[in-house]
Design an enzyme around this catalytic site. Sequence first.
Site, PDB file in Angstrom:
ATOM      1  N   THR A 114       0.864  -1.200   0.000  1.00 53.65           N
ATOM      2  CA  THR A 114       0.000   0.000   0.000  1.00 53.65           C
ATOM      3  C   THR A 114       0.892   1.239   0.000  1.00 53.65           C
ATOM      4  O   THR A 114       1.349   1.665  -1.040  1.00 53.65           O
ATOM      5  CB  THR A 114      -0.976   0.024   1.200  1.00 53.65           C
ATOM      6  OG1 THR A 114      -0.235  -0.088   2.408  1.00 53.65           O
ATOM      7  CG2 THR A 114      -1.973  -1.099   1.093  1.00 53.65           C
ATOM      8  N   LYS A 145       4.193  -7.033   3.804  1.00 56.56           N
ATOM      9  CA  LYS A 145       3.907  -5.631   3.497  1.00 56.56           C
ATOM     10  C   LYS A 145       3.562  -4.927   4.798  1.00 56.56           C
ATOM     11  O   LYS A 145       3.260  -5.565   5.794  1.00 56.56           O
ATOM     12  CB  LYS A 145       2.751  -5.499   2.505  1.00 56.56           C
ATOM     13  CG  LYS A 145       1.372  -5.811   3.023  1.00 56.56           C
ATOM     14  CD  LYS A 145       0.645  -4.780   3.808  1.00 56.56           C
ATOM     15  CE  LYS A 145       0.697  -3.404   3.222  1.00 56.56           C
ATOM     16  NZ  LYS A 145      -0.090  -2.480   4.119  1.00 56.56           N
ATOM     17  N   THR A 167      -0.191  -9.955  12.296  1.00 58.73           N
ATOM     18  CA  THR A 167       0.487  -8.705  11.986  1.00 58.73           C
ATOM     19  C   THR A 167       0.381  -8.349  10.513  1.00 58.73           C
ATOM     20  O   THR A 167       0.489  -9.213   9.669  1.00 58.73           O
ATOM     21  CB  THR A 167       1.981  -8.818  12.286  1.00 58.73           C
ATOM     22  OG1 THR A 167       2.606  -7.639  11.835  1.00 58.73           O
ATOM     23  CG2 THR A 167       2.606  -9.983  11.580  1.00 58.73           C
ATOM     24  N   GLU A 200       6.313   4.210   7.626  1.00 57.20           N
ATOM     25  CA  GLU A 200       5.902   5.477   7.026  1.00 57.20           C
ATOM     26  C   GLU A 200       6.751   6.631   7.553  1.00 57.20           C
ATOM     27  O   GLU A 200       6.738   6.923   8.738  1.00 57.20           O
ATOM     28  CB  GLU A 200       4.418   5.726   7.291  1.00 57.20           C
ATOM     29  CG  GLU A 200       3.551   4.826   6.428  1.00 57.20           C
ATOM     30  CD  GLU A 200       2.072   4.926   6.732  1.00 57.20           C
ATOM     31  OE1 GLU A 200       1.292   4.406   5.920  1.00 57.20           O
ATOM     32  OE2 GLU A 200       1.712   5.513   7.752  1.00 57.20           O
ATOM     33  N   ASN A 209       0.027  10.362   6.388  1.00 58.73           N
ATOM     34  CA  ASN A 209      -1.226   9.979   7.028  1.00 58.73           C
ATOM     35  C   ASN A 209      -2.279  11.071   7.052  1.00 58.73           C
ATOM     36  O   ASN A 209      -3.447  10.802   7.308  1.00 58.73           O
ATOM     37  CB  ASN A 209      -0.946   9.454   8.426  1.00 58.73           C
ATOM     38  CG  ASN A 209      -0.363   8.062   8.333  1.00 58.73           C
ATOM     39  OD1 ASN A 209      -1.039   7.161   7.859  1.00 58.73           O
ATOM     40  ND2 ASN A 209       0.889   7.915   8.711  1.00 58.73           N
ATOM     41  N   THR A 254      -7.369  11.297   0.767  1.00 59.58           N
ATOM     42  CA  THR A 254      -7.837  12.479   0.032  1.00 59.58           C
ATOM     43  C   THR A 254      -7.020  12.735  -1.233  1.00 59.58           C
ATOM     44  O   THR A 254      -5.990  12.121  -1.437  1.00 59.58           O
ATOM     45  CB  THR A 254      -7.779  13.719   0.935  1.00 59.58           C
ATOM     46  OG1 THR A 254      -6.493  13.789   1.530  1.00 59.58           O
ATOM     47  CG2 THR A 254      -8.821  13.622   2.015  1.00 59.58           C
TER      48      THR A 254
END
Lengths: 403, 403
Positions: free
Chosen positions: B148, B174, B185, B271, B398, B403
């Site tokens: 993702t 992933k 997980t 991230e 995040n 959006t």
Amino acid sequence: MLHNITHVRGFTCWGSHMGIKSKRRDLALIFSETPASAAAVFTQNIVCAEPIKLSREHIKGGIAQAFVINSGNANACTGVEGWKGAVKMAETTAKELKIPKESVIVASTGIIGEPFPTDKVLKGIKESVKKLSNREMAGSLTANAILTTDTFAKEGFTSFKVDGIDINMGGIAKGSGMIHPNMGTMLGFIVCDISISPKLLDEALREAVDKSFNMITVDGDTSTNDMVAIMCNGLAGNEKIDEKDANYDLFLSNLESLCTHLAKLIISDGEGSTKLVEYRVKGAANSLDARQVVRTISNSNLVKTAIFGSDPNWGRIIAAAGRSGVNFDPEKINLFMGVDINKMTQVLKEGQPIADIRGKLKKTMQSSTIIILVDLCEGEFEAVGWGSDFSYEYVRINAEYTT
Amino acid sequence: MLHNITHVRGFTCWGSHMGIKSKRRDLALIFSETPASAAAVFTQNIVCAEPIKLSREHIKGGIAQAFVINSGNANACTGVEGWKGAVKMAETTAKELKIPKESVIVASTGIIGEPFPTDKVLKGIKESVKKLSNREMAGSLTANAILTTDTFAKEGFTSFKVDGIDINMGGIAKGSGMIHPNMGTMLGFIVCDISISPKLLDEALREAVDKSFNMITVDGDTSTNDMVAIMCNGLAGNEKIDEKDANYDLFLSNLESLCTHLAKLIISDGEGSTKLVEYRVKGAANSLDARQVVRTISNSNLVKTAIFGSDPNWGRIIAAAGRSGVNFDPEKINLFMGVDINKMTQVLKEGQPIADIRGKLKKTMQSSTIIILVDLCEGEFEAVGWGSDFSYEYVRINAEYTT
């Protein structure tokens, strides 16, 4: 006119600059002319600062006459020298004010693990004692002297009548990071001229803190220095409250309002905060469950970054509820979002998503105050809490704090 | 030469683009020619995705032959239509591969609460079945199709000998956000050609996951979709492992290594992550305590922002340990920080801060890999975990996700 702690009978205060911080005031002193009923709640972090250890001892008698607070250094993880520094803070304050040292409640806030600058602090105490005042400005200086990364001072005031007598209550608070209180919280100091027994004061403080300071979160980190303390010196002259009667209820309700006001100010000034979010959970099987779901959602980084980005990514809210440790049936849950509690948009109905609400949610998310309501449909209990969003600015502030 | 899941006997795979994502591949299929012993662990979030509910049922028999995974849509909070979509994923895969539908393990990852695009997914499955391959490239396409917000595909491979026979084990994973696994997980899929009973495979998988995937954190949010699954088809031809003998131990140790490798890749790609931090706790009174302290420190926003800012603000580490819920004596604790486990800098000794180490720590903090070691001095137990730092980029990713 701003009313603050200086409008409470028999209390004086000052905030001075002793030099731990380069420019801003960093030593606060609040003094009651007469011995006052007192209570305090403290951090539940087992690594706690030296002033916390000392104040826990001093509050046991239920009587206090002074709060002394330094900012810029937390006096935590400072070893034996730190402990000696906290003791000297209390002793010097007591000596200068001619009160017993056990009547001094000591607090510190700032960086953890730096050597405690005892000499500077003692100098600041002596200076502050000389300047103690009940002028309104003194209250504001005091509120300013307890700040760290805060961007504004947090003050509150309320008054109410007990048996026809005016009671005044004022408070100050600080805290914009390491905010996820657990029992005690950041720093809050409240003074009141009501007459009340120490035992009932202790109960009232715990109840009020549990519904206010303990229901806010900025970053999920419980500090080593959290403390909320109160002194009530009885100078209003009411008949002493020593049972849970209507007057007690009135006092408690005003105390809870003042604490909630201060707690929400803290969230508004949360590090990097751009929005204030109210989290409501209803339909919980018990009160603890309701609180736990509020605290898990309000503390989710993914929820908070979505709110910062005005992103109606509501799945993150439900995912956070689901990992809270509270048992509920995801097939019964209702979720609402909105700006006005009377005009909420339903997002999930009995676990099923409502279609075509994205545009509406997007608009809600752009507001600076947002309400999120989760109905677990498991029982009759509810809770409310407050949180901030999570911005670039939070990262900047905390990546650069000591350097 | 890269070895991956295609180097395990009897497995084929493919990753195709079905159009949930605009450009990247979004459907992955892994197939075992013969029925395989299988095991899986799942998220403990009580709000769990539809594929989790279905796969929990399918794994009960201990036999599987296919993993089918879509990315781009989590199929969570999608109501009745989402459930039907998950069932159709399994049924279509089973029909195309001519295997029982109970032999299909289904997983999804992506945004929560969006309607599930069943038709696109089924089309992708049919296409992938036609293209199943054991060419190395097919393994890489498969690893890519489950991503993702990840910035690179995560693959691993290991081989070892059991009774003189070569055993091959490969895996993909992933996950770069909503990473704070609890039991299952993010997504991890492992294939192996060893012969082992389903019961022992289940035990081995749980133990390996507990020490690897369950010890990493990016943001403290446990996903609704976490899953790690394994198939062992026995085509290596070893005598079936059906007791906890030396061969079982060898298998377990290799499985744990592969899981740890994949888990650390996930953290490296967390991230906005700029650093990989290894958290070690020793001297705990029990294993649970050790794990809890690791997980609380590694998940502290204040610790993570300090690491991002290369700020040697070690007080935050101790403060996080103190709020972990684990009981220890702060006066006994030792804290070390460093880059090399054999050359650590001591920061706290029996609760007392060591003087004049700030320059050294500052240098340590600038490294891209950092080790933090807490010795609680309460007992003999230890734990190790891995975490990322917390950067502006995390917030950006995040705040803008849907959006």
